[in-house]
Write an enzyme that holds these catalytic residues in place. Structure first.
Site, PDB file in Angstrom:
ATOM      1  N   GLY A  79       3.677   2.152   7.653  1.00  0.00           N
ATOM      2  CA  GLY A  79       2.369   2.488   8.221  1.00  0.00           C
ATOM      3  C   GLY A  79       1.940   3.915   7.974  1.00  0.00           C
ATOM      4  N   GLY A  80       2.754   4.642   7.174  1.00  0.00           N
ATOM      5  CA  GLY A  80       2.360   6.017   6.824  1.00  0.00           C
ATOM      6  C   GLY A  80       0.982   6.052   6.175  1.00  0.00           C
TER       7      GLY A  80
ATOM      8  CD  GLU B 282       1.611  -1.481   4.407  1.00  0.00           C
ATOM      9  OE1 GLU B 282       1.506  -0.852   3.369  1.00  0.00           O
ATOM     10  OE2 GLU B 282       2.068  -0.984   5.447  1.00  0.00           O
TER      11      GLU B 282
ATOM     12  CE  LYS C  37       9.352   7.513   1.406  1.00  0.00           C
ATOM     13  NZ  LYS C  37       8.448   6.532   0.910  1.00  0.00           N
TER      14      LYS C  37
ATOM     15  CB  THR D 224      -0.904  -0.027   1.254  1.00  0.00           C
ATOM     16  OG1 THR D 224      -1.692  -1.219   1.210  1.00  0.00           O
ATOM     17  CG2 THR D 224      -1.833   1.181   1.314  1.00  0.00           C
ATOM     18  N   GLY D 225       0.394   2.317  -0.649  1.00  0.00           N
ATOM     19  CA  GLY D 225       1.169   3.565  -0.691  1.00  0.00           C
ATOM     20  C   GLY D 225       1.419   3.975  -2.132  1.00  0.00           C
TER      21      GLY D 225
ATOM     22  N   GLY E 129       6.214  -0.574  -0.157  1.00  0.00           N
ATOM     23  CA  GLY E 129       7.015   0.621   0.110  1.00  0.00           C
ATOM     24  C   GLY E 129       7.418   0.691   1.569  1.00  0.00           C
ATOM     25  CB  ALA E 130       9.748   1.338   3.660  1.00  0.00           C
TER      26      ALA E 130
HETATM   27  C1  5RP Z   1       1.475   2.214   4.037  1.00  0.00           C
HETATM   28  C2  5RP Z   1       2.948   2.132   4.010  1.00  0.00           C
HETATM   29  C3  5RP Z   1       3.642   2.664   2.806  1.00  0.00           C
HETATM   30  O1  5RP Z   1       4.352   1.640   2.200  1.00  0.00           O
HETATM   31  C4  5RP Z   1       4.582   3.758   3.222  1.00  0.00           C
HETATM   32  O2  5RP Z   1       3.818   4.749   3.901  1.00  0.00           O
HETATM   33  C5  5RP Z   1       5.296   4.382   2.028  1.00  0.00           C
HETATM   34  O3  5RP Z   1       4.370   5.040   1.231  1.00  0.00           O
HETATM   35  P1  5RP Z   1       4.792   5.861  -0.062  1.00  0.00           P
HETATM   36  O4  5RP Z   1       5.273   4.875  -1.066  1.00  0.00           O
HETATM   37  O5  5RP Z   1       3.521   6.566  -0.471  1.00  0.00           O
HETATM   38  O6  5RP Z   1       5.866   6.827   0.369  1.00  0.00           O
HETATM   39  O7  5RP Z   1       3.589   1.637   4.905  1.00  0.00           O
HETATM   40  O8  5RP Z   1       0.952   1.777   5.259  1.00  0.00           O
END
Ligand code: 5RP
Length: 227
Positions: free
Chosen positions: A98-99, A106, A124, A29-30, A85-86
């Protein structure tokens, strides 16, 4: 200097090359994971066969719309590869995630995967985790007790996540507390301590889970760092 979207596209394209015919694929997700899902859907249109396990309702809906074949965690014994993602990645490949508020699913999907691969842009990568507020998923009942518990235990600011002026509610009806540690010296220990607090469902520290990270740079380079 490439824009962020192009860097995410690059790492997403790189990750799709890791998907072999017949694989069960965890889809994260993300925004970065969304680039991957779209890139994977293109390969599927070209004939690649795979089955996907989504990590959130948002991703499930997107994947359905794109025509990907979906299954659930209960319907597979193991996932071949999980791409996600992270929010932060340290040199040991420990993560904060978890953003987007999907950390529980996840983490479960990553834990059930033979390979867990993280895709991200170079921003990141950090020397030490903790600048990004650590998401802690809690049950709504008595959430203020948990907030106080974390605040007093670590002497930090802990904020209830909101979205569009309402409390943010996860796919599982939980709340998220964003805990601003600043720096995390012992992520492994902290992960256990947080999960021991009554009312905490899960936290966004992913320790010893990632097999590799695929990092995209703004000059177009891609680097895969393996555990
Ligand atoms: C969602 C997440 C995402 O992987 C994380 O927040 C990174 O998001 P993005 O790719 O939009 O920077 O952990 O719960």
């Amino acid at each position: 200097m490439l824009p962020a979207a192009e860097i995410k596209q690059n790492v997403a394209d790189y990750a799709t090359q890791l998907i072999q015919p017949g694989m069960t694929v965890g889809i994260g997700t993300g925004t970065t994971a969304t680039f991957f899902i779209k890139a994977l859907a293109l390969r599927v249109k070209q004939g690649l066969r795979c089955v996907c396990v989504p990590t959130s309702t948002e991703v499930k809906l997107l994947a359905e719309k794109l025509g990907l074949t979906l299954t659930t965690l209960n319907d597979v014994s193991k996932i071949d590869i999980d791409i996600d993602g992270a929010d932060e990645i340290d040199p040991q490949l420990c993560l904060i995630k978890g953003g987007g508020g999907a950390l529980l699913q996840e983490k479960m999907v990553a834990a059930a995967s033979k390979q867990f691969i993280v895709i991200a842009d170079s921003s990141k990568m950090v020397k030490q985790l903790g600048s990004f507020a650590l998401p802690v998923e809690v049950i709504p009942f008595g959430w203020k007790q948990v907030q106080q518990h974390i605040t007093s235990l670590f002497n930090i600011s802990v904020i209830l996540r909101s979205k569009n002026d309402s409390v943010f509610v996860t796919d599982h009806g939980h709340y998220i507390l964003d805990a601003s540690f600043g720096h995390i010296n012992h992520p492994d220990q902290l992960c256990k301590e947080l999960n021991n607090i009554p009312g905490v469902v899960e936290n966004g520290l992913f320790i010893e889970m990632a097999n590799s990270v695929i990092i995209g740079f703004d000059d177009g380079r891609i680097k895969e760092i393996k555990k």
